[in-house]
Design a protein around this motif. Sequence first.
Motif, PDB file in Angstrom:
ATOM      1  N   ASN A 389      47.190  18.709  12.013  1.00 19.86           N
ATOM      2  CA  ASN A 389      46.968  17.781  10.647  1.00 19.86           C
ATOM      3  C   ASN A 389      45.602  18.701  10.170  1.00 19.86           C
ATOM      4  N   PHE A 390      45.576  18.643   8.384  1.00 18.30           N
ATOM      5  CA  PHE A 390      44.438  19.458   8.018  1.00 18.30           C
ATOM      6  C   PHE A 390      44.169  18.365   7.426  1.00 18.30           C
ATOM      7  N   MET A 391      42.805  18.236   7.098  1.00 16.77           N
ATOM      8  CA  MET A 391      41.598  17.508   6.519  1.00 16.77           C
ATOM      9  C   MET A 391      41.166  17.552   5.741  1.00 16.77           C
ATOM     10  N   LYS A 392      40.476  17.349   5.366  1.00 13.35           N
ATOM     11  CA  LYS A 392      39.500  17.885   3.987  1.00 13.35           C
ATOM     12  C   LYS A 392      37.466  16.676   4.264  1.00 13.35           C
ATOM     13  N   SER A 393      37.088  16.491   4.622  1.00 15.39           N
ATOM     14  CA  SER A 393      35.423  15.464   4.025  1.00 15.39           C
ATOM     15  C   SER A 393      34.388  15.730   3.387  1.00 15.39           C
ATOM     16  N   GLY A 394      33.673  15.488   2.546  1.00 10.11           N
ATOM     17  CA  GLY A 394      32.640  16.298   1.835  1.00 10.11           C
ATOM     18  C   GLY A 394      33.211  17.795   1.906  1.00 10.11           C
ATOM     19  N   ASN A 395      32.344  18.978   1.654  1.00  7.94           N
ATOM     20  CA  ASN A 395      32.477  20.919   0.971  1.00  7.94           C
ATOM     21  C   ASN A 395      33.171  20.638   2.787  1.00  7.94           C
ATOM     22  N   LEU A 396      33.154  20.172   3.706  1.00  5.19           N
ATOM     23  CA  LEU A 396      34.301  21.048   4.772  1.00  5.19           C
ATOM     24  C   LEU A 396      35.513  20.907   5.252  1.00  5.19           C
ATOM     25  N   PHE A 397      36.172  21.769   5.759  1.00  4.61           N
ATOM     26  CA  PHE A 397      37.632  21.812   5.596  1.00  4.61           C
ATOM     27  C   PHE A 397      37.983  21.529   7.555  1.00  4.61           C
ATOM     28  N   ALA A 398      38.361  20.814   7.501  1.00  2.00           N
ATOM     29  CA  ALA A 398      39.177  20.905   9.110  1.00  2.00           C
ATOM     30  C   ALA A 398      40.839  20.816   9.412  1.00  2.00           C
ATOM     31  N   THR A 399      40.874  21.923  10.491  1.00  2.00           N
ATOM     32  CA  THR A 399      42.389  21.816  10.499  1.00  2.00           C
ATOM     33  C   THR A 399      42.046  21.408  12.558  1.00  2.00           C
ATOM     34  N   SER A 400      43.306  20.240  13.127  1.00  3.26           N
ATOM     35  CA  SER A 400      43.842  20.325  14.194  1.00  3.26           C
ATOM     36  C   SER A 400      45.203  21.399  14.926  1.00  3.26           C
ATOM     37  N   SER A 401      44.824  21.516  16.269  1.00  3.69           N
ATOM     38  CA  SER A 401      45.367  21.729  16.903  1.00  3.69           C
ATOM     39  C   SER A 401      45.776  20.924  18.474  1.00  3.69           C
ATOM     40  N   SER A 402      47.292  20.910  19.577  1.00  6.52           N
ATOM     41  CA  SER A 402      47.169  20.764  20.492  1.00  6.52           C
ATOM     42  C   SER A 402      48.169  21.599  21.060  1.00  6.52           C
ATOM     43  N   THR A 403      46.793  21.390  22.514  1.00  4.80           N
ATOM     44  CA  THR A 403      47.513  22.673  22.888  1.00  4.80           C
ATOM     45  C   THR A 403      47.762  22.861  24.553  1.00  4.80           C
ATOM     46  N   THR A 404      47.215  23.332  25.209  1.00  6.52           N
ATOM     47  CA  THR A 404      48.130  22.904  26.971  1.00  6.52           C
ATOM     48  C   THR A 404      46.310  23.317  27.312  1.00  6.52           C
ATOM     49  N   SER A 405      45.268  23.744  26.870  1.00  5.29           N
ATOM     50  CA  SER A 405      43.938  23.931  27.021  1.00  5.29           C
ATOM     51  C   SER A 405      43.017  22.390  26.706  1.00  5.29           C
ATOM     52  N   GLY A 406      43.792  21.363  25.734  1.00  4.37           N
ATOM     53  CA  GLY A 406      43.230  20.405  25.340  1.00  4.37           C
ATOM     54  C   GLY A 406      43.669  20.993  23.302  1.00  4.37           C
ATOM     55  N   ASN A 407      42.576  19.194  22.687  1.00  2.00           N
ATOM     56  CA  ASN A 407      42.533  19.138  21.810  1.00  2.00           C
ATOM     57  C   ASN A 407      41.134  20.253  20.580  1.00  2.00           C
ATOM     58  N   HIS A 408      41.740  20.785  19.839  1.00  2.00           N
ATOM     59  CA  HIS A 408      41.036  21.636  19.185  1.00  2.00           C
ATOM     60  C   HIS A 408      40.650  21.058  18.101  1.00  2.00           C
ATOM     61  N   LEU A 409      39.402  21.443  17.049  1.00  2.00           N
ATOM     62  CA  LEU A 409      38.809  20.805  16.222  1.00  2.00           C
ATOM     63  C   LEU A 409      38.375  22.077  15.437  1.00  2.00           C
ATOM     64  N   TYR A 410      39.155  22.803  14.012  1.00  2.00           N
ATOM     65  CA  TYR A 410      38.389  23.789  13.837  1.00  2.00           C
ATOM     66  C   TYR A 410      37.851  23.386  12.238  1.00  2.00           C
ATOM     67  N   LEU A 411      36.464  23.730  12.388  1.00  2.00           N
ATOM     68  CA  LEU A 411      35.767  23.164  11.052  1.00  2.00           C
ATOM     69  C   LEU A 411      35.585  24.485  10.406  1.00  2.00           C
ATOM     70  N   SER A 412      35.837  24.483   9.054  1.00  2.00           N
ATOM     71  CA  SER A 412      35.683  25.660   7.915  1.00  2.00           C
ATOM     72  C   SER A 412      34.472  25.082   6.936  1.00  2.00           C
ATOM     73  N   LYS A 413      34.145  26.130   6.095  1.00  2.00           N
ATOM     74  CA  LYS A 413      33.009  25.829   4.723  1.00  2.00           C
ATOM     75  C   LYS A 413      34.184  26.566   3.616  1.00  2.00           C
ATOM     76  N   LYS A 414      35.353  26.794   3.895  1.00  2.00           N
ATOM     77  CA  LYS A 414      36.217  27.869   3.017  1.00  2.00           C
ATOM     78  C   LYS A 414      37.039  26.920   3.223  1.00  2.00           C
ATOM     79  N   GLU A 415      38.519  26.412   1.916  1.00  2.00           N
ATOM     80  CA  GLU A 415      39.697  25.980   1.861  1.00  2.00           C
ATOM     81  C   GLU A 415      41.021  26.923   2.143  1.00  2.00           C
ATOM     82  N   THR A 416      40.418  28.121   3.236  1.00  2.00           N
ATOM     83  CA  THR A 416      41.138  28.731   3.886  1.00  2.00           C
ATOM     84  C   THR A 416      41.507  28.657   5.013  1.00  2.00           C
ATOM     85  N   PHE A 417      42.483  28.717   5.858  1.00  2.00           N
ATOM     86  CA  PHE A 417      42.950  28.375   7.209  1.00  2.00           C
ATOM     87  C   PHE A 417      43.535  29.526   7.620  1.00  2.00           C
TER      88      PHE A 417
END
Length: 1000
Positions: A389-417
């Motif tokens: 999924n992808f999300m937005k809160s305040g001035n931060l943008f986030a995506t998440s992923s689920s892989t064999t190594s775990g569940n990851h949250l990626y935070l960025s200050k830019k809208e790009t992925f």
Amino acid sequence: MRTWALFFAFLYLNIYGQRYTSEWYNTDNGLPQSSAKAIVKDKYGFIWISTDDGLVRYDGISFVTFNNFKINNLHFGEFIGDPLSDSITVLNNFQENKIIIKNKIPRLTQRYSHDKTLFSNRNSFVYRIATNTISSHFYNDVQYFIQLKKSSYHFGEKNIIIYKDGKGNETRINIPFSNKDLSNIFVYNETLFINNFKDRITYSICQGKLSVSEKPSLFNDPGTKIYWQQITNQTFIINHNNIYIVEYTENKPILKFLVQYNEIGNHSYYSMFYDKDFNKLYLGTLNNGFNILSLSNFYVARKETEFSNNVAYASLPFSKKTIITENGTEFGKNGIVQKYAFGNNDSYFMMYDSSENILIKKRNSVIRFFKNSGYKKKDSVLLKPGFENFMKSGNLFATSSSTTSGNHLYLSKKETFGTPDFTYTFNGFINTFFQYNRNEVLAGTSDGLYLLTLGKNTPAPVLKNTHIKSIIRTKDNLVWVMTNKDGFYLLRNRKMIKMPEDRNGYLQSAHYILEDQQGFYWVSSNNGLFKVPKKQLLQYAQDRKSPVFYYRYTKKDGFLTNEFNGSSQPNAHILENGEFVFPSMDGFVFFNPSDIKTYYPDRKKIYMERARIGNSGVVYFNNFLDLKNNYKTADIFIDLPYFSNLENLYIEAKISGKENSDWEQIPIGKDLKYTISNLSPGEYTLNVRILVSPDGEYEVKTVKFNIQPLFYQTLLFRVSFSITLLVIIIVIVQLATNFLRIKNKALKQIVHNKNSELKETYLNLEVVQNNLQKEAEYQKKLVETISHDITTPIRFISMLSQKLYESDDIELQKKYFDSIYKSSEQLYQFTLNLKEYTELYRTENIFEEKEYLVNRILESKKKLFYEIAKERGTSIITTAREHSYSKVNEGILSAIIHNILDNAVKNTFDGEIILHITSHKHTTIITISDTGTGMSLEQIAIYRNLFKNPKIETPSFRGKGLGLHMVIHLVKKIGAEINFKQNYPKGTVVEITLNKNQFL
């Protein structure tokens, strides 16, 4: 006239739509009969229904039927009278009887001539009109009139209406009119309105003055049907299934749209009443029962096509009054507004970017629909496998992923992925994130809530082992955390404060929370929409004990389902026009919170005046209830007119008085009542408190009641019983004294008679002389033995006393005291036996007149020696299983057993003594066996020989003790046998054999 015409012309603009829910009632669920011919509301808030089987009172909870009047005709008609003055009357068919409803109770009352609605006037009939029903019929050969408070209108002559004022002055109004047009009239206060459907003209007559409106309106539309009821002063306009109620501004009518009810023509509707206090429309039929339409200001927007999926998840505010979903459907409160070609996408994730382009997830891609193209053009970005999924809160943008190594949250200050600025890994699935402040972020996962500090890789747990659903900041800048099955929390100062649950536990799965302008929070859940005062939740967060009262809205309030939906992204919205939108399992729910009312009981309309004792009928009381002592249960009914969702009633009760109870919730069922049971006699107070406002205010009502005591529980009985008992005791003592006196005289007479008999039997003394000589010899030897046994201990005590007097040694004195004590005790025991035995020797009665139970002697002796044996560690056991009876002198037999048991106790330590009785046809054997030191064979031989000596001559007892010698003598005296033998492995067994034949 032009003003009236303009007024009626604009009536169409003064309407708005409402939804409704419908509930039918008939003989299956409350009514005594399926006709509801008239409906009215009294001053106390109760709804009354006129049926063909009595009158019915409805309070929103239950129906109470009144049909036990002493009349034969229970077919009642329309209501007349004045509810505000507590005077509602109704006549039955043929106007035979009159019922008046006063103080919430209908009663049979005297009927007067002016109460009639139908009169005969020479060769014609005069009929009073008090109701203009949907199906009313009027005839030209009948005269009609409408009676008002200060005047009246009369109809009969063609084209003529006669107005009579309070003084009887007549005004004749000439308009195109016949009696058949009476179905088109209605009255408000003193004004009569007449609608001409053919010419589309509306006439109004006020105090004899005529006004005319020639402009078409709903009032004079040919498709209109009018219902008017004088007692309620209500008029309804029904036009093409739309129902309006007529309201008045300065005595001028306006139409308020109530509901579009497509079934209005499907039933024989005969009566109508609108309750504006609870926004309900009551419809009565002639044969199908009673229908309640609960009007709603909730609007459900959904797809109306067949097999449509109306499960609503992700959405975004789109215009001032609409939202848009992931498939491009734009919804307003009345349904679909427009459709955009978004295609089929994942239904959980969508958001706006900084340019208000719409981003939607589709599998591993993010699709962007451009605003400047009217959301017709798009592009997409393909992300790595595992993208969730992808999300937005305040001035931060986030995506998440689920892989064999775990569940990851990626935070960025830019809208790009592209390459993220921060990466965090969790064990649980990532549901949502929230920018708490410039450098801190909250992450909600399937196993808890974590606080992330930007630049640090280690998440700090805030709440563990809880499935976090969403994190929301309300407009008051408070942060709320919604969970899957653990309710919702307030996050304050980095601490989680769990909010209290509702009383049914529906808020365990809370989805979203919105704040309105009136100081309330709205919380969606898996089972209803809740409204709660903001100040109550915040006060609870402060002290953890303040009560919180949730108000729950359900399908009864206009939803299509009670189950709402939630997602990780905001999916409940406040639109620019002030409307709230919540997604549900069957469409989106739109509403303006200022239009949604909460309903609470009126504190002035709560009554406790009915009770049912046991299985009897209902009785009425006034603040005090007296219960008989044989009552089983008593139901005290709580009558309050409440016509909304009963789940929002908070009613508690407790008992105070001789017995007290804590506040307990009164269940909402068929009846609202408190049941009294299992209370002891006394005076009590029943306290009932009802929540009457969202601020937590209670109204407390009390009823005093008394439970009469049984006759033996009264103070008078107790005093009388005590006096009677005292008198009985005195009488018994007096009778016993008199009896003893008489007995004493009788004994003296017996002694006198015995002396006479002795004189007569003197000649027979030679026969017993030998026995007397032997007895005298025994007495002589006994005196010698006693003298010897007493002299020795006395001499010994005297010697010790002398030494005690001469000695100054403390230890030696204690020794002397101990010896004196033991010698004195021996001497004391000796003298006790001496008195008992000497009495037994003198008795001549070795048999009793009646049999007695031998087991009784064993039990009494066992009790006597029980404590002595217990101190020696010895137990005394009675093994006799059958009852044995004897006529042998009870005192002699008791002395024999006493001495044998005494010897057994003295010689047994840490052992057991067994008492046993064996009953045979001719004998009874009493066995006393012990496990003590026992008798030697020599001693056994001596005592056997002593018993078997056929001569009564008894050797001197000196030096051999007194007990067994006395026993042997007494055994011989009663003609019994005694035998001694050793008990194995140790101890002695003594058998006493009683001969039954000697006293047959």
